[in-house]
Design a protein around this motif. Structure first.
Motif, PDB file in Angstrom:
ATOM      1  N   SER A  73      -1.678   5.949  -0.581  1.00 35.79           N
ATOM      2  CA  SER A  73      -2.465   7.123  -0.228  1.00 35.79           C
ATOM      3  C   SER A  73      -3.549   7.349  -1.263  1.00 35.79           C
ATOM      4  O   SER A  73      -3.265   7.533  -2.441  1.00 35.79           O
ATOM      5  CB  SER A  73      -1.565   8.354  -0.129  1.00 35.79           C
ATOM      6  N   THR A  74      -4.794   7.299  -0.814  1.00 41.81           N
ATOM      7  CA  THR A  74      -5.944   7.682  -1.629  1.00 41.81           C
ATOM      8  C   THR A  74      -6.581   8.865  -0.904  1.00 41.81           C
ATOM      9  O   THR A  74      -6.085   9.968  -1.002  1.00 41.81           O
ATOM     10  CB  THR A  74      -6.920   6.502  -1.821  1.00 41.81           C
ATOM     11  N   THR A  75      -7.599   8.614  -0.117  1.00 39.98           N
ATOM     12  CA  THR A  75      -8.141   9.678   0.730  1.00 39.98           C
ATOM     13  C   THR A  75      -7.411   9.704   2.068  1.00 39.98           C
ATOM     14  O   THR A  75      -7.365  10.725   2.737  1.00 39.98           O
ATOM     15  CB  THR A  75      -9.648   9.491   0.968  1.00 39.98           C
ATOM     16  N   GLU A  76      -6.847   8.557   2.466  1.00 37.91           N
ATOM     17  CA  GLU A  76      -5.998   8.477   3.649  1.00 37.91           C
ATOM     18  C   GLU A  76      -4.839   7.550   3.319  1.00 37.91           C
ATOM     19  O   GLU A  76      -4.841   6.879   2.296  1.00 37.91           O
ATOM     20  CB  GLU A  76      -6.778   7.977   4.869  1.00 37.91           C
ATOM     21  N   THR A  77      -3.842   7.522   4.184  1.00 32.36           N
ATOM     22  CA  THR A  77      -2.646   6.720   3.927  1.00 32.36           C
ATOM     23  C   THR A  77      -2.680   5.452   4.775  1.00 32.36           C
ATOM     24  O   THR A  77      -2.873   5.526   5.984  1.00 32.36           O
ATOM     25  CB  THR A  77      -1.379   7.540   4.246  1.00 32.36           C
ATOM     26  N   THR A  78      -2.484   4.306   4.099  1.00 33.36           N
ATOM     27  CA  THR A  78      -2.424   3.024   4.800  1.00 33.36           C
ATOM     28  C   THR A  78      -1.075   2.366   4.510  1.00 33.36           C
ATOM     29  O   THR A  78      -0.466   2.605   3.469  1.00 33.36           O
ATOM     30  CB  THR A  78      -3.557   2.075   4.365  1.00 33.36           C
ATOM     31  N   VAL A  79      -0.626   1.535   5.446  1.00 26.49           N
ATOM     32  CA  VAL A  79       0.660   0.852   5.306  1.00 26.49           C
ATOM     33  C   VAL A  79       0.408  -0.633   5.065  1.00 26.49           C
ATOM     34  O   VAL A  79      -0.420  -1.248   5.748  1.00 26.49           O
ATOM     35  CB  VAL A  79       1.530   1.056   6.562  1.00 26.49           C
ATOM     36  N   THR A  80       1.114  -1.192   4.079  1.00 31.16           N
ATOM     37  CA  THR A  80       1.020  -2.610   3.753  1.00 31.16           C
ATOM     38  C   THR A  80       2.428  -3.174   3.609  1.00 31.16           C
ATOM     39  O   THR A  80       3.418  -2.445   3.700  1.00 31.16           O
ATOM     40  CB  THR A  80       0.258  -2.840   2.428  1.00 31.16           C
ATOM     41  N   THR A  81       2.501  -4.459   3.323  1.00 33.06           N
ATOM     42  CA  THR A  81       3.778  -5.106   3.037  1.00 33.06           C
ATOM     43  C   THR A  81       4.162  -4.813   1.594  1.00 33.06           C
ATOM     44  O   THR A  81       3.312  -4.830   0.699  1.00 33.06           O
ATOM     45  CB  THR A  81       3.661  -6.632   3.236  1.00 33.06           C
ATOM     46  N   LEU A  82       5.430  -4.544   1.361  1.00 32.53           N
ATOM     47  CA  LEU A  82       5.947  -4.287   0.010  1.00 32.53           C
ATOM     48  C   LEU A  82       5.676  -5.502  -0.868  1.00 32.53           C
ATOM     49  O   LEU A  82       5.920  -6.633  -0.457  1.00 32.53           O
ATOM     50  CB  LEU A  82       7.456  -4.012   0.077  1.00 32.53           C
ATOM     51  N   ASN A  83       5.165  -5.276  -2.058  1.00 27.08           N
ATOM     52  CA  ASN A  83       4.932  -6.329  -3.035  1.00 27.08           C
ATOM     53  C   ASN A  83       6.091  -6.281  -4.033  1.00 27.08           C
ATOM     54  O   ASN A  83       6.238  -5.310  -4.766  1.00 27.08           O
ATOM     55  CB  ASN A  83       3.588  -6.107  -3.738  1.00 27.08           C
ATOM     56  N   GLU A  84       6.892  -7.336  -4.044  1.00 29.87           N
ATOM     57  CA  GLU A  84       8.071  -7.377  -4.928  1.00 29.87           C
ATOM     58  C   GLU A  84       7.694  -7.179  -6.397  1.00 29.87           C
ATOM     59  O   GLU A  84       8.494  -6.681  -7.181  1.00 29.87           O
ATOM     60  CB  GLU A  84       8.827  -8.692  -4.744  1.00 29.87           C
ATOM     61  N   ASN A  85       6.467  -7.544  -6.779  1.00 33.22           N
ATOM     62  CA  ASN A  85       6.031  -7.362  -8.168  1.00 33.22           C
ATOM     63  C   ASN A  85       6.010  -5.893  -8.562  1.00 33.22           C
ATOM     64  O   ASN A  85       6.142  -5.566  -9.740  1.00 33.22           O
ATOM     65  CB  ASN A  85       4.638  -7.973  -8.380  1.00 33.22           C
ATOM     66  N   ASP A  86       5.846  -4.996  -7.590  1.00 29.11           N
ATOM     67  CA  ASP A  86       5.820  -3.566  -7.887  1.00 29.11           C
ATOM     68  C   ASP A  86       7.162  -3.042  -8.391  1.00 29.11           C
ATOM     69  O   ASP A  86       7.229  -1.952  -8.953  1.00 29.11           O
ATOM     70  CB  ASP A  86       5.418  -2.762  -6.642  1.00 29.11           C
ATOM     71  N   LEU A  87       8.232  -3.813  -8.178  1.00 30.05           N
ATOM     72  CA  LEU A  87       9.563  -3.364  -8.577  1.00 30.05           C
ATOM     73  C   LEU A  87      10.073  -4.055  -9.840  1.00 30.05           C
ATOM     74  O   LEU A  87      11.160  -3.732 -10.321  1.00 30.05           O
ATOM     75  CB  LEU A  87      10.552  -3.595  -7.433  1.00 30.05           C
ATOM     76  N   LEU A  88       9.316  -4.999 -10.395  1.00 30.40           N
ATOM     77  CA  LEU A  88       9.767  -5.747 -11.568  1.00 30.40           C
ATOM     78  C   LEU A  88       9.941  -4.877 -12.805  1.00 30.40           C
ATOM     79  O   LEU A  88      10.709  -5.204 -13.704  1.00 30.40           O
ATOM     80  CB  LEU A  88       8.808  -6.905 -11.869  1.00 30.40           C
ATOM     81  N   TRP A  89       9.243  -3.742 -12.874  1.00 29.71           N
ATOM     82  CA  TRP A  89       9.357  -2.864 -14.041  1.00 29.71           C
ATOM     83  C   TRP A  89      10.794  -2.411 -14.247  1.00 29.71           C
ATOM     84  O   TRP A  89      11.208  -2.147 -15.382  1.00 29.71           O
ATOM     85  CB  TRP A  89       8.412  -1.664 -13.930  1.00 29.71           C
ATOM     86  N   ILE A  90      11.550  -2.346 -13.161  1.00 29.01           N
ATOM     87  CA  ILE A  90      12.952  -1.916 -13.251  1.00 29.01           C
ATOM     88  C   ILE A  90      13.748  -2.887 -14.119  1.00 29.01           C
ATOM     89  O   ILE A  90      14.678  -2.497 -14.812  1.00 29.01           O
ATOM     90  CB  ILE A  90      13.569  -1.819 -11.832  1.00 29.01           C
ATOM     91  N   LYS A  91      13.336  -4.165 -14.115  1.00 33.53           N
ATOM     92  CA  LYS A  91      14.002  -5.210 -14.905  1.00 33.53           C
ATOM     93  C   LYS A  91      13.287  -5.455 -16.236  1.00 33.53           C
ATOM     94  O   LYS A  91      13.551  -6.455 -16.900  1.00 33.53           O
ATOM     95  CB  LYS A  91      14.058  -6.500 -14.094  1.00 33.53           C
ATOM     96  N   GLY A  92      12.360  -4.567 -16.603  1.00 34.94           N
ATOM     97  CA  GLY A  92      11.666  -4.704 -17.881  1.00 34.94           C
ATOM     98  C   GLY A  92      10.548  -5.727 -17.868  1.00 34.94           C
ATOM     99  O   GLY A  92      10.180  -6.259 -18.915  1.00 34.94           O
ATOM    100  N   ARG A  93      10.009  -6.024 -16.685  1.00 32.62           N
ATOM    101  CA  ARG A  93       8.922  -6.988 -16.556  1.00 32.62           C
ATOM    102  C   ARG A  93       7.765  -6.346 -15.805  1.00 32.62           C
ATOM    103  O   ARG A  93       7.964  -5.502 -14.954  1.00 32.62           O
ATOM    104  CB  ARG A  93       9.392  -8.219 -15.771  1.00 32.62           C
TER     105      ARG A  93
END
Length: 178
Positions: A88-108
């Motif tokens: 969501s910026t000015t409107e909301t768009t849907v994309t495919t989940l990028n697994e890299n967005d969750l790597l922070w949970i594992k300290g990466r």
């Protein structure tokens, strides 16, 4: 919760709603309870959680990203399915989940062709250091690699030096990249 994140919630949820507010990034697992809906407030709208596991990122003040791992959420009237993300910026768009967005949970933190100007926003959150780019010509230089939170920041900075040619030094507890 990721670094530099603020989560606000009451000591005890009142009534039939479970409501919290976030600024930053967090991965949440919420128990399904149809009698007590869970609402997550962000700077760009509310996420209605329907019993799920998801990530929310509000670090960029102009954008909110909700990434659904399992279950269901609705964000700004858009219902997500597992494996989808809403931006969501000015409107909301849907994309495919990028697994890299969750790597922070594992300290990466995986970077893919990321400008140094963007990397300098990540380092203060992860390492608690102030970063300045002294030479504006290198701000757009791009780096591909991984930051490992368990390693000293200098390990990562050495990789940047090798791949981009950007040098670094510390002065008055501030990291300078030039």
């Amino acid at each position: 919760m990721n670094s530099a994140t603020t989560l606000k919630f009451p000591f005890k949820f009142a009534g039939n709603l479970r409501e919290i507010t976030i600024e930053g990034e967090a991965y949440l697992q919420v128990a399904k309870d149809p009698n007590r809906p869970f609402i997550l407030h962000t700077p760009k709208g509310a996420v209605q959680v329907l019993g799920t596991s998801f990530n929310v990122n509000t670090y960029d003040s102009g954008m909110v990203k909700v990434s659904l791992v399992e279950g269901a959420v609705a964000f700004n009237s858009v219902k997500l399915n597992p494996g989808q993300a809403a931006i969501s910026t000015t409107e909301t768009t849907v994309t495919t989940l990028n697994e890299n967005d969750l790597l922070w949970i594992k300290g990466r933190y995986k970077l893919d062709n990321t400008p140094l100007s963007e990397i300098t926003k990540i380092l203060p959150r992860w390492y608690g250091i102030q970063v300045v780019i002294d030479n504006s010509k290198i701000a757009d230089k791009k780096f591909t690699g991984t930051i490992l939170k368990s390693e000293p920041v200098e390990e990562f900075l050495d990789a940047i030096k090798i791949t981009t040619g950007a040098e670094y030094y510390y002065k008055d507890k501030i990291l300078h990249i030039h």
